[in-house]
Each structure stands twice: as structure tokens, then as C-alpha cells.
Design a protein around this motif. Structure first.
Motif, short mmCIF file in Angstrom:
data_model
loop_
_atom_site.label_atom_id
_atom_site.label_comp_id
_atom_site.label_asym_id
_atom_site.label_seq_id
_atom_site.Cartn_x
_atom_site.Cartn_y
_atom_site.Cartn_z
N ILE A 9 106.85 45.27 55.06
CA ILE A 9 107.62 46.26 54.31
C ILE A 9 108.15 45.59 53.04
CG2 ILE A 9 109.59 47.84 54.37
CD1 ILE A 9 107.43 48.56 56.39
N THR A 10 107.92 46.25 51.91
CA THR A 10 108.43 45.78 50.63
C THR A 10 109.30 46.88 50.03
OG1 THR A 10 106.64 46.70 49.29
CG2 THR A 10 106.27 44.51 50.25
N ASP A 11 109.85 46.62 48.86
CA ASP A 11 110.64 47.65 48.16
C ASP A 11 109.79 48.87 47.83
OD1 ASP A 11 112.88 46.06 48.27
OD2 ASP A 11 112.61 45.24 46.25
N ASP A 12 108.48 48.67 47.71
CA ASP A 12 107.57 49.77 47.38
C ASP A 12 107.04 50.49 48.61
OD1 ASP A 12 107.79 49.25 44.65
OD2 ASP A 12 106.20 47.74 44.74
N GLY A 13 107.39 50.03 49.81
CA GLY A 13 106.94 50.67 51.04
C GLY A 13 106.14 49.73 51.91
N ALA A 14 105.38 50.32 52.83
CA ALA A 14 104.59 49.54 53.78
C ALA A 14 103.37 48.93 53.10
CB ALA A 14 104.15 50.43 54.94
N VAL A 15 103.05 47.69 53.50
CA VAL A 15 101.86 47.00 53.00
C VAL A 15 101.15 46.33 54.16
CG1 VAL A 15 102.76 46.59 50.67
CG2 VAL A 15 103.14 44.89 52.44
N TYR A 16 99.85 46.20 54.04
CA TYR A 16 99.06 45.50 55.04
C TYR A 16 99.07 44.02 54.70
CZ TYR A 16 95.28 44.09 58.09
OH TYR A 16 94.54 43.46 59.06
N VAL A 17 99.49 43.19 55.65
CA VAL A 17 99.57 41.76 55.41
C VAL A 17 98.50 40.97 56.15
CG1 VAL A 17 102.03 41.79 54.83
CG2 VAL A 17 101.33 41.44 57.20
N GLY A 18 97.62 41.68 56.88
CA GLY A 18 96.53 41.02 57.58
C GLY A 18 96.89 40.70 59.02
N GLY A 19 95.89 40.60 59.84
CA GLY A 19 96.07 40.19 61.22
C GLY A 19 96.21 41.31 62.24
N ALA A 20 96.25 42.55 61.81
CA ALA A 20 96.39 43.65 62.76
C ALA A 20 95.08 43.88 63.50
CB ALA A 20 96.82 44.93 62.05
N THR A 21 95.19 44.26 64.75
CA THR A 21 94.00 44.56 65.55
C THR A 21 94.01 46.00 66.04
OG1 THR A 21 95.10 43.72 67.53
CG2 THR A 21 93.71 42.17 66.30
#
Length: 132
Positions: free
Chosen positions: A32-44
Motif C-alpha cells: 500500500i502506498t499513498d497512491d493506493g495498492a501496488v503489486y510488490v511481487g511474491g503473491a501466489t
């Protein structure tokens, strides 16, 4: 790209899946950033899981907002809302964040705040004012 959908998506090894396993699979790649949700890698997490979590959340909540209006939501309406508003209609990260929020509420709970009306605020004296 094929999207896993409904019961057909659950006809492979690993199903049924634990709510905790799905939560961990989504959480691993969500930032989560100030601009909203972001994909940071590693999700399955599977796309079908994300869509299904949102659909089940809509059905369980029995209502939703569409263009600012509250509507009643059953299984058919929930399916239509997911089709119209979740991947591939919208970016996958948005659905990922919504699915995470639903699972987070189910696992950790939420505190609902009641709105106070202007009348109840006027009628309820402030305890510190009673002593004056």
C-alpha cells in the motif's frame, strides 16, 4: 489469458483452500502506498480465488453500492458485479486489494462506527458539562 472461474477453477490439487492460505497468498504480493495498492511481487493467489472471494463477500454482505445507490445483492447480482468490476474489466491489483480487505475483515474482524445524527448530539449532554 485464461481466467480460473467458479467451480471449474477448484478442480485441481490444493482445493478446497484454507481461508488463511488464500489470505497469505494475497498478502505476500500486496503493498500500500499513498497512491493506493501496488503489486510488490511474491503473491501466489489465483485470479479465480480473488474473484470468488469478492463475489462471496458481496453475497454475504447482501448489499452493495452501485453509482452511489445501495442495492440488494444475491448470487446473480454478485456475479454480474464481479464480471463488470473485477479483472479483466479492472486492473488485477484492485481486485487483489478488495479480496485482501474482505479476508482481513473475516479473520481479524472490524469495528463498525455508527453515525450520530445531529438530533442525538444535541440531546446527549456532554458529561463534563453536567458538572458546571
Amino acid at each position: 489469458m485464461a481466467i480460473e472461474r467458479g467451480p471449474a477453477a477448484h478442480r485441481h490439487e490444493g482445493y478446497p483452500r484454507s481461508i488463511f492460505a488464500m489470505y497469505d497468498a494475497i498478502s505476500a504480493g500486496l503493498g500500500i502506498t499513498d497512491d493506493g495498492a501496488v503489486y510488490v511481487g511474491g503473491a501466489t493467489a489465483l485470479v479465480g480465488d480473488i474473484r470468488n472471494i469478492i463475489m462471496q463477500g458481496l453475497i454475504g454482505g447482501a448489499s452493495g453500492l452501485v453509482d452511489g445507490d445501495e442495492i440488494e445483492v444475491g448470487p446473480q447480482t454478485a456475479g454480474e458485479l464481479v464480471t463488470a468490476n473485477v479483472y479483466p474489466a479492472r486492473p488485477l491489483i484492485e481486485g487483489m486489494h478488495i479480496a485482501w480487505a474482505i479476508l482481513n475483515a473475516a479473520i481479524n474482524g472490524v469495528v463498525l462506527k455508527k453515525k450520530q445524527s445531529a438530533e442525538s448530539e444535541v440531546e446527549t449532554p456532554n458529561p463534563s458539562e453536567k458538572d458546571r
